[in-house]
Design a protein around this motif. Structure first.
Motif, PDB file in Angstrom:
ATOM      1  N   CYS A 162     -10.275  -5.142   9.028  1.00  0.00           N
ATOM      2  CA  CYS A 162     -10.320  -3.993   8.118  1.00  0.00           C
ATOM      3  C   CYS A 162     -10.754  -2.736   8.869  1.00  0.00           C
ATOM      4  O   CYS A 162     -10.199  -1.651   8.661  1.00  0.00           O
ATOM      5  CB  CYS A 162     -11.276  -4.282   6.958  1.00  0.00           C
ATOM      6  N   VAL A 165      -7.803  -1.481  11.011  1.00  0.00           N
ATOM      7  CA  VAL A 165      -6.758  -0.848  10.192  1.00  0.00           C
ATOM      8  C   VAL A 165      -7.222   0.520   9.710  1.00  0.00           C
ATOM      9  O   VAL A 165      -6.453   1.493   9.722  1.00  0.00           O
ATOM     10  CB  VAL A 165      -6.390  -1.747   8.995  1.00  0.00           C
ATOM     11  N   THR A 349      -1.446  -3.696  14.443  1.00  0.00           N
ATOM     12  CA  THR A 349      -2.325  -2.721  13.799  1.00  0.00           C
ATOM     13  C   THR A 349      -2.159  -1.324  14.377  1.00  0.00           C
ATOM     14  O   THR A 349      -2.019  -0.347  13.637  1.00  0.00           O
ATOM     15  CB  THR A 349      -3.791  -3.158  13.932  1.00  0.00           C
ATOM     16  N   TYR A 350      -2.198  -1.232  15.692  1.00  0.00           N
ATOM     17  CA  TYR A 350      -2.167   0.084  16.332  1.00  0.00           C
ATOM     18  C   TYR A 350      -0.764   0.521  16.739  1.00  0.00           C
ATOM     19  O   TYR A 350      -0.528   1.708  16.982  1.00  0.00           O
ATOM     20  CB  TYR A 350      -3.064   0.079  17.570  1.00  0.00           C
ATOM     21  N   LEU A 353       1.905  -0.602  12.508  1.00  0.00           N
ATOM     22  CA  LEU A 353       1.384  -0.156  11.212  1.00  0.00           C
ATOM     23  C   LEU A 353       1.382   1.364  11.032  1.00  0.00           C
ATOM     24  O   LEU A 353       1.789   1.852   9.962  1.00  0.00           O
ATOM     25  CB  LEU A 353      -0.026  -0.725  10.992  1.00  0.00           C
ATOM     26  N   ASN A 357       3.329   3.262   8.062  1.00  0.00           N
ATOM     27  CA  ASN A 357       2.606   4.162   7.156  1.00  0.00           C
ATOM     28  C   ASN A 357       3.251   5.542   7.113  1.00  0.00           C
ATOM     29  O   ASN A 357       3.340   6.162   6.043  1.00  0.00           O
ATOM     30  CB  ASN A 357       1.151   4.279   7.610  1.00  0.00           C
ATOM     31  N   GLY A 371      -2.129  -0.065   4.300  1.00  0.00           N
ATOM     32  CA  GLY A 371      -3.060  -0.829   5.120  1.00  0.00           C
ATOM     33  C   GLY A 371      -3.533  -2.097   4.429  1.00  0.00           C
ATOM     34  O   GLY A 371      -3.657  -3.156   5.054  1.00  0.00           O
ATOM     35  N   PHE A 374      -0.930  -4.830   4.493  1.00  0.00           N
ATOM     36  CA  PHE A 374      -0.938  -5.451   5.821  1.00  0.00           C
ATOM     37  C   PHE A 374      -2.071  -6.475   5.937  1.00  0.00           C
ATOM     38  O   PHE A 374      -1.878  -7.609   6.385  1.00  0.00           O
ATOM     39  CB  PHE A 374      -1.088  -4.367   6.890  1.00  0.00           C
ATOM     40  N   LEU A 375      -3.265  -6.093   5.522  1.00  0.00           N
ATOM     41  CA  LEU A 375      -4.434  -6.964   5.661  1.00  0.00           C
ATOM     42  C   LEU A 375      -4.319  -8.209   4.776  1.00  0.00           C
ATOM     43  O   LEU A 375      -4.728  -9.307   5.174  1.00  0.00           O
ATOM     44  CB  LEU A 375      -5.706  -6.196   5.296  1.00  0.00           C
TER      45      LEU A 375
END
Length: 432
Positions: A162, A165, A349-350, A353, A357, A371, A374-375
């Protein structure tokens, strides 16, 4: 397509295939294959050495933790602490397998409130494994239930995923969690449903096994009448202090277990010879887990610290259909679980994502919703993924092979992830 990106995917597929095949130790696969692929794509020996150094640095504390934690809990088992606790729990649950599976979920939920995978595994598996063995339930069921529960709980705001993200999307963790809470509650309910299925399956399997010899039951009963082991209450207090330290303080986990092990050895085994023998008794298991964790640093380093991940990310993004642009956050979340098994979470994530977004925000989708989606699908398989260091702690503690863990647990993790996503979309929590 980028040759470097294609090489990265080939590397991940080869690693997963070899691990499932089970013909080679994970530590060997994690070390040899990335180096071979690194040479093939043109990395110099010095570049790979630097990548590996960075990767090992990221997992070094986990490896140290394995050594001290495994030896500590092994020592507590040897001095009889868990035997007494197991007898009490077995007496309470009797032959009610379903009740034991439900208890496993509850312990994992409470244990993972701090967001630490290692802590939860250490709190849940060592005490429960003997009970599972006594009732003849497969260890992979214990590990599967524990890791699924941990995965759902791990997306709390103070958990690592979390936080990463939130940083990648520049949003508050609390904003992400508002979308996630209903999914977490629903996810735990689904896991309890899995437990009902597991209990029925295990009862049927156990019924087909030869009956347990009566002598073993008598021995257990005699042991329960023989009184508490020497220093039982001291050791129980030490375990409680360790758990409180892990959950209520910021003291590093590996430091906590290093000090606890030293105290346990000093009090329970006063002589130097006895302490050495106790350490030797658990050295193989502890060092094997540490060896695997350190070896995974080679994979994490060569793939995660080199340009390989960026190249893999571009390939994935280019393969997304343009017609799904308005729903790209849901599509990405739906594909997230299998992608996470072959691509490191940080790459998703980096790398991917933020791009997802950016596209979704053009259609009015809040960054926190993207986000959270995704999680929600990333969480269930976290502790099944080969590139998660804590996965190997769970494997070692539960005495389960990685291939068996993946084969048993991942299908349920995938179903859980998709059901959680479907739930939040259908009830309108996350806009589609």
């Amino acid at each position: 397509m980028s040759t470097l990106g294609i090489a990265g995917f080939i590397l991940m597929f080869a690693i997963v295939a070899l691990l499932i095949w089970g013909k080679t130790a994970p530590a060997v696969v994690f070390t040899v294959l990335p180096i071979i692929v690194g040479f093939l794509v043109g990395f110099t020996p010095m570049e790979m050495a630097d990548y590996i150094k960075q990767g090992i640095s990221s997992v070094s504390t986990t490896a140290i933790l394995f050594i001290f934690a495994v030896t500590f809990f092994g020592t507590m088992s040897d001095v009889g602490v868990f035997d007494v606790l197991v007898q009490k729990v077995v007496k309470r649950v009797g032959n009610n397998i379903l009740l034991l599976l439900f208890a496993t979920v509850l312990i994992a939920v409470v244990g993972h409130l701090d967001g630490s995978g290692a802590t939860t595994l250490l709190i849940t598996i060592p005490p429960l494994l003997p009970i599972y063995k006594r009732l003849r339930i497969r260890s992979v069921v214990l590990l599967g239930i524990t890791t699924l529960t941990m995965g759902v709980m791990n997306i709390v705001p103070w958990g690592g995923p979390c936080g990463r993200v939130a940083a990648a999307l520049e949003v508050e963790t609390s904003a992400l969690w508002k979308y996630e809470i209903p999914a977490q509650i629903f996810g735990i309910i689904v896991i309890l449903g899995f437990c009902v299925f597991f209990a029925a399956t295990e009862k049927k399997r156990i019924a087909s096994l030869p009956p347990v010899e009566t002598d073993e039951t008598v021995a257990v009963s005699d042991g329960m009448k023989s009184g508490l082991p020497r220093l039982f209450w001291f050791n129980v207090l030490l375990i409680i202090l360790v758990v409180l330290t892990l959950t209520l303080t910021d003291i590093p986990t590996h430091v906590t277990f290093m000090v606890a092990l030293a105290i346990a050895l000093m009090v329970n085994f006063p002589s130097q010879k006895a302490q050495h023998e106790q350490i030797k008794a658990h050295a193989t298991d502890a060092l094997m887990m540490a060896f695997t964790a350190i070896a995974s640093g080679a994979l994490i380093g060569i793939m995660g610290k080199s340009p390989m991940l960026d190249a893999m990310t571009k390939i994935v993004v280019s393969g997304l259909p343009q017609s799904m642009a308005a729903h790209i956050h849901i599509l990405f979340a739906a594909l997230n679980s299998p992608l996470s098994m072959i691509i490191h979470g940080d790459a998703l994530t980096y790398g991917i994502l933020p791009i997802v977004n950016q596209i979704a925000s053009g259609y009015g989708i809040p960054a926190a919703a993207t986000g959270a989606a995704f999680l929600i699908t990333f969480g269930p398989a976290i502790y099944i993924m080969p590139m998660t260091a804590a996965t190997y702690m769970g494997l070692g503690l539960a005495e389960v092979d990685l291939k068996d863990h993946i084969i048993f647990s991942y299908k349920y993790a995938f179903i859980l992830a998709e059901l959680m996503l479907l739930f939040v979309v259908l009830v309108g929590i996350i806009p589609a």
